[in-house]
Enzyme design. Structure first.
Site, PDB file in Angstrom:
ATOM      1  N   ASP A 272     -28.723  14.718  -0.383  1.00 52.52           N
ATOM      2  CA  ASP A 272     -28.423  15.024   1.442  1.00 52.52           C
ATOM      3  C   ASP A 272     -29.454  13.930   2.289  1.00 52.52           C
ATOM      4  OD1 ASP A 272     -26.969  16.634   3.584  1.00 52.52           O
ATOM      5  OD2 ASP A 272     -29.143  17.346   3.829  1.00 52.52           O
TER       6      ASP A 272
ATOM      7  N   SER B 223     -32.636  21.299   9.997  1.00 54.10           N
ATOM      8  CA  SER B 223     -32.559  20.145   8.984  1.00 54.10           C
ATOM      9  C   SER B 223     -32.189  18.516   9.078  1.00 54.10           C
ATOM     10  CB  SER B 223     -30.299  20.211   9.289  1.00 54.10           C
ATOM     11  OG  SER B 223     -30.271  21.098   9.038  1.00 54.10           O
TER      12      SER B 223
ATOM     13  N   HIS C  86     -25.992  14.893   5.981  1.00 54.57           N
ATOM     14  CA  HIS C  86     -25.247  15.869   6.728  1.00 54.57           C
ATOM     15  C   HIS C  86     -24.998  16.399   8.669  1.00 54.57           C
ATOM     16  CE1 HIS C  86     -28.623  19.176   6.497  1.00 54.57           C
ATOM     17  NE2 HIS C  86     -27.830  20.016   7.828  1.00 54.57           N
TER      18      HIS C  86
END
Length: 796
Positions: free
Chosen positions: A333, A419, A289
């Site tokens: 991801d 992240s 992402h």
């Protein structure tokens, strides 16, 4: 934990002498950051070191000064393009929605899309010595910052590119072909509303060979107060600097962790990751992402406090720019890129102290986990989960078992900007990258979710564009794990045996008979032919197992240790490999494994079958004994979780309470018939349902508790003594014979607990055909009217 973003490059110090030798130049860093945080509204906003914290010294690029510096009032004569102020009210209304939902990058500016080239804009000037300079002034009315995205850039040898403000106290560059990937370049946010782009061509080069296109001019519109509030040091106060005492043993992994800038609107964390060639190929693992075109990505190294205390100003750091995508995938991801700009000898320069962290793709549940990351765009932090991670299907993934779930300890956490950061197991190997979650300093017990390396390795139907295998194991060694690599730390060890993946000694065992297996791996360059494995339970006297075989580098072998009989309760298994090829191990950091587990002697299995409604995130449950001790629990299910969730409870004789809870207060209801309907559950013991909630009575409000009891059979050890299996090891057939005890049925399971044979018997003896089964160790569960006996068998 979605994207944050910023661009940065470095500014030549106008108070220090600058020459063409980059080692003699001093640079001033100016940084502007934008953030999108999926779970913390407005958690991190734009900041500028140059404007608020003074000068921070760093290294990136080749240094130099614009060649037009001595041209008086030259900026007044060059082509000037102006962009009007966008509708800020509309932008801020959109930002309120986006920031709250966290489904897009945290936006700091408005993009003016352009097509400005050397052919349709700018002004050429010939210098007295015959050199040429092309300049273009760009103004975004009322902007706080301006940044650019360029493509079609060509910089033949000798040509140079600069971007600066009119006062020339903020200068980006010089940029050369060395800094480009596929002709693309992203620039840092220049303070103020005006920038000048300057392209220099020495007299010996042709101006017709020069080229660039400015395709985006970004108007930065977030307020100065937002700059100030979320500056350096803006992460939550509970975050622990990586160089605190808890991080002392994580120096190598610390050096692998980087902060990365994704395009003009994405900021994340990541890590250099090793491959089986140990060649320093500059791969960086981050989150999918975080993805954008990586050609203009920036990778920041060593931005960290020198000690445990927060420094008063930004520490120094280094950076590289540009990368190429290698592989990425949505269900887990992950995104793997390879750095392309600023490399020396094909790898990260030695001055950056790079370390390429190892990985483990076996899927073994770690006993503890650690994460190193840049929360909220801050300096490098470290977080610890001192308990085993759990396998889950979090963050709306479409695949079962796609994520690790961790809950942080020691009052540590992650935040937006973390992240993509690496999750390390207790062996300091990467097992996942951060996808998202609810953890923060104000919610320390909320879980985080990491995409699992094991599920990203070689998924069904995948190829090199959406799996890790091709890049991290390019020589197809088949390694289940590898350790990290320091490209400037000397040659790899010749004799290095590693131990990993303890099986049969985790979770809860319903048998007193424990048969551990471990994996021995040759990490050294010399073929491994022998080693000694010392192991014990609960720190008692070591038992010794002598292994022999032949393993080339990165090859592994599964070693089945002798069966031990343990009493009920909590136990710890410890093992160590020593004496590779009857010599000293050159690297002892990977020699040991430890695993904790629980034994229930004569345990009985009860099975929970849980069918969740569409609001699965509201549901949690726990199983307690008569003393209200929580033995098993479950929570954190993603909404619309598909299928039946099955959980096996290993229980001793006694009575238990199963409590199911709903945080909203409407039980497992309120879903339409076409969207899953109501939920339900059953708990089955032997053939009877001992507790249940049906779809018809699924509206239990906030909670419902059911009581049930387990009656044990005769002692498992005594029962097992009355049943024999032979020959053992077996090749084709196995005989099972009891001492006048009726054998009702037999289950054959592998060491992972999966049933591979189920045979009805109803006799005192039977034969099992093993011809079609792979060689290995299996568990034989023999069901009788008096209970269940478990035998270990070996198939040759």
């Amino acid at each position: 934990m979605l994207n944050l973003s910023f661009y940065y490059f470095f500014v030549n110090s106008m108070t220090d002498k600058v020459d063409d030798n980059p080692t003699n130049n001093v640079f001033i860093t100016s940084v502007c950051i934008t953030v999108n945080n999926a779970r913390m509204n407005n958690k991190l906003l734009l900041f500028s070191f140059l404007l608020m914290f003074g000068f921070s010294f760093a290294q990136q690029g080749d240094g130099g000064k614009p060649k037009s510096e001595k041209l008086a009032n030259q900026s007044k004569l060059i082509d000037h393009r102006t962009f009007s102020t966008p509708d800020l009210d509309v932008l801020r209304q959109e930002d309120e929605v986006t920031d709250r939902e966290g489904n897009a990058p945290w936006r700091f500016g408005f993009n003016n899309y352009t097509d400005l080239t050397m052919l349709n804009s700018g002004t050429w000037t010939k210098l007295p010595n015959g050199d040429h300079v092309w300049q273009l002034k760009l103004t975004c009315e009322n902007a706080l910052t301006v940044n650019l995205t360029l493509d079609q850039v060509k910089l033949p040898e000798g040509n140079e590119l600069y971007v600066y403000n009119p006062q020339k106290d903020f200068i980006l560059g010089k940029f050369t072909d060395y800094h480009l990937y596929q002709g693309e370049l992203g620039t840092e946010l220049v303070p103020g509303s005006t920038v000048i782009v300057e392209y220099y061509v020495p007299y010996k080069n042709k101006i017709t060979d020069a080229s660039l296109r400015i395709n985006t001019v970004t108007h930065g519109y977030r307020t100065a107060q937002e700059f100030y509030e979320k500056a350096f040091g803006g992460s939550g106060s509970c975050n622990k600097n990586v160089n605190c005492s808890d991080g002392a043993s994580w120096v190598n992994q610390r050096n692998s962790a980087v902060m990365l800038v994704s395009g003009s609107s994405g900021f994340c964390s990541g890590a250099l990751i090793n491959n089986t060639l140990n060649d320093g190929k500059p791969y960086v693992l981050t989150a999918n992402h975080c993805y954008s075109n990586p050609a203009s990505w920036i990778f920041r190294f060593n931005w960290e406090a020198p000690s445990c205390a927060n420094p008063g100003s930004s520490p120094t750091f280094q950076s590289l720019s540009g990368a190429v995508l290698r592989s990425r995938r949505t269900p887990t991801d992950f995104c793997l890129v390879e750095i392309t700009g600023g490399l020396v000898g094909g790898t990260v320069p030695s001055g950056y102290s790079p370390y390429f962290s190892g990985w483990d793709r076996t899927g073994t549940i770690p006993t503890t986990t650690t994460c190193i990351h840049h929360p909220s765009g801050d300096i490098k932090k470290i977080s610890f989960d001192d308990n085993p991670a759990s396998i889950s299907q979090g963050m709306g993934s479409t695949e079962p078992n796609s994520t690790w779930t961790v809950v942080w300890d020691r009052e540590t956490t992650t935040e937006g900007g973390s992240s993509g950061s690496p999750l390390f197991d207790q062996n300091r190997r990467i097992i996942g990258q951060l996808w998202g979650g609810g953890a923060s300093c104000s919610s320390l017990t909320s879980p985080d979710y990491y995409g699992r390396v094991s599920m990203s390795w070689n998924p069904t139907g995948s190829n090199s564009t959406n799996r890790l295998m091709d890049w991290l194991d390019p020589n197809t060694s088949g390694a289940g794990f590898i350790d990290g690599y320091d490209p400037f730390g000397g040659p790899p060890a010749a004799l290095d045996a590693g131990l990993s993946n303890p099986v049969g000694v985790s979770g809860t065992s319903c048998s007193a008979f424990i048969t551990p297996t471990v994996t021995i791996t040759n990490i050294g360059t010399t073929t491994l032919t022998s080693a000694t494995i010392n192991y014990n339970f609960d720190g008692a006297t070591n038992q010794t197992y002598n292994w022999s075989g032949s393993l080339a580098q990165w090859q592994s072998a599964t070693v089945t240790l002798p069966t031990s009989t343990l009493g009920g309760g909590a136990h710890t298994f410890n093992a160590e490999v020593i004496n590779p090829n009857a010599a000293a191990d050159e690297n002892s950091l990977n020699n040991t494994v430890t695993s904790s587990f629980n034994v229930v002697v004569n345990g009985q299995t009860a099975v929970l079958n849980l069918d969740l409604d569409c609001w699965a995130s509201e549901t949690s449950w726990e199983l307690t004994d008569a003393s209200s001790n929580v033995l098993f629990s479950g929570s954190g299910y993603p909404d619309n979780t598909p299928g039946i969730i099955t959980v096996n409870f290993c229980l001793s004789e006694g009575c238990y309470n199963f409590k199911i809870m709903d945080s909203y207060g409407d039980g497992m209801t309120s879903c339409s018939a076409g969207n899953g309907g109501n939920g339900s559950y059953t708990i089955q013991y032997n053939t009877a349902i001992v507790a249940e909630i049906t779809e018809a009575n699924a509206n239990f409000g906030y909670s419902d508790t059911k009581n049930f009891c387990i009656t044990a059979g005769i002692d498992e050890i005594a029962l097992g003594a009355q049943i024999g299996v032979f020959p053992n090891p077996a090749v084709e057939q196995l005989s099972v014979v009891s001492n006048n005890i009726l054998i009702e049925s037999i289950e054959l399971r592998n060491l992972a607990g999966q049933m591979i044979m189920n045979k009805e018997v109803h006799d005192v003896k039977t034969e099992l055909e093993l011809t079609n089964f792979s060689a290995g160790v299996y568990l034989l569960k023999i069901h009788t009217p008096d209970g269940v006996a478990v035998k270990q068998i070996i198939k040759k």
